[in-house]
Design a protein around this motif. Structure first.
Motif, PDB file in Angstrom:
ATOM      1  N   ASP A 112       8.076  10.605   1.735  1.00 58.37           N
ATOM      2  CA  ASP A 112       7.415  11.908   1.601  1.00 58.37           C
ATOM      3  C   ASP A 112       6.255  12.108   2.572  1.00 58.37           C
ATOM      4  OD1 ASP A 112       5.503  10.221   0.565  1.00 58.37           O
ATOM      5  OD2 ASP A 112       5.327  11.239  -1.367  1.00 58.37           O
ATOM      6  N   GLY A 113       6.136  11.238   3.573  1.00 61.14           N
ATOM      7  CA  GLY A 113       5.055  11.381   4.548  1.00 61.14           C
ATOM      8  C   GLY A 113       3.765  10.725   4.133  1.00 61.14           C
ATOM      9  N   THR A 114       3.827   9.839   3.134  1.00 64.46           N
ATOM     10  CA  THR A 114       2.644   9.100   2.714  1.00 64.46           C
ATOM     11  C   THR A 114       2.882   7.610   2.926  1.00 64.46           C
ATOM     12  OG1 THR A 114       3.340   8.875   0.392  1.00 64.46           O
ATOM     13  CG2 THR A 114       2.012  10.825   0.968  1.00 64.46           C
ATOM     14  N   VAL A 115       1.793   6.882   3.003  1.00 69.35           N
ATOM     15  CA  VAL A 115       1.849   5.426   3.080  1.00 69.35           C
ATOM     16  C   VAL A 115       0.928   4.838   2.025  1.00 69.35           C
ATOM     17  CG1 VAL A 115       2.431   5.348   5.543  1.00 69.35           C
ATOM     18  CG2 VAL A 115       0.021   5.253   4.836  1.00 69.35           C
ATOM     19  N   LYS A 116       1.239   3.620   1.634  1.00 72.11           N
ATOM     20  CA  LYS A 116       0.355   2.874   0.732  1.00 72.11           C
ATOM     21  C   LYS A 116      -0.491   1.943   1.573  1.00 72.11           C
ATOM     22  CE  LYS A 116       0.240  -0.248  -3.222  1.00 72.11           C
ATOM     23  NZ  LYS A 116       1.047  -1.051  -4.153  1.00 72.11           N
ATOM     24  N   VAL A 117      -1.790   1.942   1.300  1.00 72.35           N
ATOM     25  CA  VAL A 117      -2.734   1.070   1.988  1.00 72.35           C
ATOM     26  C   VAL A 117      -3.379   0.171   0.935  1.00 72.35           C
ATOM     27  CG1 VAL A 117      -4.827   0.969   3.384  1.00 72.35           C
ATOM     28  CG2 VAL A 117      -3.195   2.846   3.729  1.00 72.35           C
ATOM     29  N   PHE A 133      -5.871   0.154  -3.905  1.00 77.29           N
ATOM     30  CA  PHE A 133      -4.904   0.759  -2.993  1.00 77.29           C
ATOM     31  C   PHE A 133      -5.201   2.237  -2.852  1.00 77.29           C
ATOM     32  CE2 PHE A 133      -3.295   2.127  -6.972  1.00 77.29           C
ATOM     33  CZ  PHE A 133      -2.648   3.330  -6.729  1.00 77.29           C
ATOM     34  N   ALA A 134      -4.696   2.800  -1.774  1.00 79.15           N
ATOM     35  CA  ALA A 134      -4.736   4.257  -1.592  1.00 79.15           C
ATOM     36  C   ALA A 134      -3.362   4.692  -1.097  1.00 79.15           C
ATOM     37  CB  ALA A 134      -5.802   4.643  -0.563  1.00 79.15           C
TER      38      ALA A 134
END
Length: 139
Positions: A112-117, A133-134
């Motif tokens: 969906d165009g997001t990443v987990k950091v 996390f973000a």
């Protein structure tokens, strides 16, 4: 509009170091209305078993989130952020304060165009946030 960046799994964010001093705790207490004396009174902190005055957990969490906000260039691109508080940040009454060292790494790419950091915040060589996390919009 969120700036487009390249964020592949394994990307390490630029490290962040933040000093927290007693005056930071006072300002945060005023902004958050959290005047718990463990954040400003040494006697109270020690009476409840703490080594000294400690930073507010939410202040520590906010400091750690800066690594992602500065990397992405838009704090509004952070769509989810979470952690547990692992250990306190002890803030001495001196000119040095407490040094919080923050590192982070992209660990998952969502469709969906997001990443987990994943974020690590450490004080005195020990992690202070657990599972931090973000999820960040990168497109």
């Amino acid at each position: 509009m969120t700036p487009k960046i390249v964020a592949e799994v394994g990307t390490e964010l630029p490290a962040l170091s933040v000093r927290l001093k007693r005056d930071d705790l006072v300002r945060y207490a005023g902004a958050s209305l959290d005047f718990n004396p463990i954040h400003w009174n040494e006697k109270t902190a020690k009476d409840v078993g703490l080594p000294d005055v400690i930073a507010h957990g939410m202040l520590t969490m906010a400091v750690a989130s800066r690594i992602v906000a500065e990397w992405i260039g838009d704090p509004g691109a952070i769509v989810e952020y979470g952690c547990r508080f692992g250990r306190p940040v002890v803030v001495p009454n001196d000119d040095e304060g407490a040094l919080v060292e923050v590192s982070a790494k992209v660990t998952k790419d969502f469709e969906d165009g997001t990443v987990k950091v994943n974020i690590n915040a450490a004080f005195a060589g020990k992690s202070v946030l657990t599972g931090a996390f973000a999820r960040v919009r990168v497109l």
